[in-house]
Every structure is written in structure tokens, then in C-alpha cells.
Design a protein around this motif. Structure first.
Motif, PDB file in Angstrom:
ATOM      1  N   GLN A 174       1.047  -1.455  -0.124  1.00 47.87           N
ATOM      2  CA  GLN A 174       0.237   0.482  -0.129  1.00 47.87           C
ATOM      3  C   GLN A 174       1.113   1.591   0.025  1.00 47.87           C
ATOM      4  N   SER A 175       0.471   2.625  -1.051  1.00 49.18           N
ATOM      5  CA  SER A 175       1.926   3.497  -1.166  1.00 49.18           C
ATOM      6  C   SER A 175       0.391   4.504  -0.586  1.00 49.18           C
ATOM      7  N   PRO A 176       1.511   5.573   0.358  1.00 55.42           N
ATOM      8  CA  PRO A 176       1.301   6.535   0.624  1.00 55.42           C
ATOM      9  C   PRO A 176      -0.605   7.395  -0.415  1.00 55.42           C
ATOM     10  N   ASP A 177      -0.451   7.572  -1.513  1.00 59.58           N
ATOM     11  CA  ASP A 177      -1.014   7.934  -2.126  1.00 59.58           C
ATOM     12  C   ASP A 177      -2.743   7.341  -2.338  1.00 59.58           C
ATOM     13  N   TRP A 179      -3.819   5.103  -0.482  1.00 60.39           N
ATOM     14  CA  TRP A 179      -4.620   5.231   0.953  1.00 60.39           C
ATOM     15  C   TRP A 179      -5.376   6.415   0.927  1.00 60.39           C
ATOM     16  N   PRO A 219       4.128  -2.982   4.953  1.00 64.37           N
ATOM     17  CA  PRO A 219       5.085  -1.611   5.183  1.00 64.37           C
ATOM     18  C   PRO A 219       6.342  -1.675   6.721  1.00 64.37           C
ATOM     19  N   LEU A 223       7.215   3.494   6.451  1.00 62.69           N
ATOM     20  CA  LEU A 223       6.117   4.270   5.270  1.00 62.69           C
ATOM     21  C   LEU A 223       5.284   3.933   6.603  1.00 62.69           C
TER      22      LEU A 223
END
Length: 387
Positions: A174-177, A179, A219, A223
Motif C-alpha cells: 500500500q502506497s501513501p497516495d 491510502w 510496510p 512507511l
């Protein structure tokens, strides 16, 4: 965020329904799959018997919150829920504004069943959505799709004045964008409350085995911290501030039942694997019931309860619990209450050091709380204060 602290201590009743359609690979809750079905009438009789037994030890209480958790309580028939709530009302006084929450999974949500729960006395639901991404839902072992989840939320919105749902983040890959996009979509669907949990790898789960073998990559700490900070930023901007480390609500919409736990109030635990904290003759008892549903059932039928733990907590244990639970809240703890419980004040030198490090702060009302920046290291802060 400032919460209104009640002048009188609350009393809650937790009812555990341990059955699920399937066992999720990350879950270490007391949940069981019974493909042959469940004899709900026999279990109802046992719940009512255990309610009677525990109520006899807690006479004079007024029930302010009821939480039916699991497992998947929405697999119960509305008549089953109604019978349990009626049993609670027979043995305790129930507050006119009682909060009655039922947990539900999107796979077991239908409008008619929800209307039945509402008629039975449920006035708040908590939905286990867990993700708004179909790939992630599959990886998490969930049986519903995003479309089904959002349909369930819409049904909850149409039937209940109050509802909440859960999401898990810090998922593999899962990436910050991604999420941020998912969280904003969730906020658009949420009326007043969201529970947002970082994925944790629990022992004795399939995810634990996969993680240990290197087949499940979560992560790293940096992260995970970025995802946590992003969560606080987006929710705060939307008016859903964190009133507890993993729970976000508009002011006044906090889960009153969960506040019972975090504020160190009394609660009765009913059903297989349920925990409780009840007070008798000035002593506080930690209770827990048999986890295995069939064994719990036989114990209740034989003895009137399924308790396998019924222990008096020492002053130190009570104080440590208050510290551990209370510091999860944005409101923090009352140092005077801690001193009354433990018989000793908190160490002011430790508080000064933690304050200088930006880990704790004192509110204008005199409460000690963990700063938002230090919430990700909450366990370390609590351990330092309790030492």
C-alpha cells in the motif's frame, strides 16, 4: 479534540457472538466457523442465564452502553438479538439514552435484517468493511467486494442514525497516495465515526506464518509512520479527529461503549471468550469466559456462567490498566485518579523527561496525555510511565 467527561462512572455490557462465515487470515479474535449451523435458541437460553448470574453480582447498576461484538453478530436472527437485549433489561436498569451497537459484516447485511435489529433495540452499527479495494479485500480473506461494502454502508445509513465502519491500512504494497485516495472515499461515506487500524501481524494466524517465511511483506516502520501521519492529517481536516489512537469521530459521536473500556469504567462480559471488569465490595474483578463456544455452552448450562477467570485485581494492576487504556485517548488520564488507584503519584521526573521529548503534555484541565506525534510509540511511553 475535547471529550465531555461524565460525572458518574458508566457501566457497559459486552456480548460476544463467536461465529463467522469464514476465518480471516489476520484475525486472532475468538471467532469460529460452524458449517453445520448454530442452535440459536439454545445459545439464547445460555446468554440469558449468564446475564442473570453476572447481574446478581452488579446490582444497582444502570447500563449506559451495550456492544454486541464477535465474530459476526449480524449472522444472528433479529429475534436472538431482541431476546438478549430484553434479558439485559430484565436484570439491570437500562438508561433511556443507552447506546446499543452491533457489529456487522457486509456479507451478512440486508435491509430487512437491519430493520429487524433496529426494532429489537439496536441503535448503532459498526461495519467491518476493512478495505475499499477489491484486491486488498481478497488478500485479507474478506468475502465481500467494495460494491457490496458500500451497499451495506448505504443500508446502515438508511436504517440507523449512527453507524461506523472499520478500515485496515499499512497493508502489503500500500502506497501513501493509494491510502489517501481510499481514506477520502471512506470519509465521504462515513457520517460520524471511522475506526482505522494499522495491520498488525498476530501470532497463531496464517498471516503470521506467511510473514515469518517472507511471503507477506508489510510496510517498514518509516512507511507505516508516514501512513499514520497521513491518516491524522486527512481525518483532522475532515472534522474526524482521533479521540483514540485508532478511532476518529466528530465531536459527540465517539463510541460511548469503547470509552467505557478506555476510561477504566465497569463492564460485564457475556458470551464465549468475553472479558469483563466488575466491582464488588470495593474490589475490582477481572473476568473471562471459556472461549470455545460448545464448552462455554455446557459450562453455563451446568453452572450458570462460563467464567474461567474471576480474579481480584491488585491496586497496582488497576492503576496499570488505567494508565495503559487511558493514554490511548486524546483526553489522556487524570493523575489524581491514578494516584487514588495505585496509592502513589506518577513520577514527575519521568513526566518532565517525556514532556521535554515531546511525548506527553498536560491539558488545561490537568489531564496527562500522549501527544499525537508520540502515539505511534504509545507502548514505550506507557512502559516508561509505569516503571
Amino acid at each position: 479534540m475535547t471529550l465531555t467527561i461524565p460525572s458518574a462512572r458508566a457501566f457497559g455490557v459486552y456480548v460476544h457472538w463467536p461465529f463467522c462465515l469464514s476465518k480471516c487470515p489476520y484475525c486472532d479474535f475468538n471467532s469460529h466457523v460452524r458449517h453445520g449451523g448454530v442452535d440459536q435458541s439454545r445459545y439464547v437460553a445460555a446468554y440469558l442465564r449468564e446475564i442473570e448470574t453476572i447481574a446478581a453480582r452488579t446490582r444497582g447498576r444502570t447500563v449506559s452502553t451495550i456492544f454486541i461484538g464477535g465474530g459476526t453478530p449480524s449472522l444472528m436472527q433479529p429475534e436472538t438479538v431482541g431476546a438478549i437485549l430484553d434479558g439485559i433489561a430484565r436484570h439491570w436498569t437500562v438508561a433511556p439514552d443507552v447506546e446499543v451497537t452491533l457489529e456487522a459484516n457486509p456479507t451478512s447485511v440486508e435491509a430487512g435484517r437491519f430493520r429487524g435489529f433496529r426494532a429489537a433495540g439496536v441503535n448503532r452499527v459498526s461495519l467491518g468493511v476493512q478495505a475499499l479495494d477489491d484486491g486488498s479485500l481478497k488478500e485479507l480473506g474478506r468475502l465481500h467486494t467494495v460494491e457490496e461494502a458500500l451497499k451495506a454502508v448505504a443500508i446502515a445509513r438508511s436504517v440507523f442514525d449512527r453507524y461506523s465502519f472499520d478500515l485496515i491500512y499499512a497493508r502489503p504494497g500500500q502506497s501513501p497516495d493509494a491510502w489517501a485516495q481510499e481514506l477520502r472515499r471512506a470519509i465521504a461515506e462515513a457520517a460520524e465515526h471511522l475506526s482505522l487500524y494499522q495491520l498488525t501481524i498476530e501470532a497463531d494466524t496464517p498471516f503470521f506464518t506467511l510473514h515469518r517465511s517472507g511471503k507477506l511483506i508489510t510496510p517498514d516502520d518509516d512507511l507505516a509512520r508516514e501512513l499514520y501521519d497521513l491518516t491524522q492529517e486527512i481525518c483532522g481536516a475532515a472534522g474526524l479527529s482521533a479521540y483514540e489512537i485508532s478511532n476518529h469521530a466528530r465531536t459527540g459521536a465517539e463510541s460511548r461503549h469503547n470509552l467505557v473500556y478506555w476510561r477504566g469504567d465497569e463492564y460485564a462480559g457475556i458470551g464465549p471468550g468475553a472479558h469483563g471488569r466488575i466491582e464488588e465490595d470495593g474490589r475490582r474483578f477481572a473476568t473471562a469466559t471459556e472461549k470455545r463456544p460448545e464448552s462455554w455452552l455446557m459450562r453455563v448450562e451446568a453452572f450458570g456462567h462460563g467464567l474461567v477467570v474471576d480474579e481480584v485485581l491488585t491496586r497496582e494492576e488497576r492503576a496499570d490498566e488505567y494508565l495503559l487504556m487511558g493514554l490511548r485517548l486524546a483526553e489522556g488520564i487524570d493523575p489524581q485518579r491514578y494516584e487514588a488507584l495505585s496509592g502513589r503519584p506518577l513520577d514527575q521526573k519521568r513526566i518532565a523527561i517525556l514532556s521535554a521529548e515531546g511525548a506527553v503534555e498536560t491539558t488545561t484541565g490537568g489531564h496527562l496525555r500522549v501527544t499525537q506525534a508520540a502515539f505511534p510509540i504509545l507502548d514505550a511511553v506507557v512502559a516508561d510511565l509505569a516503571a
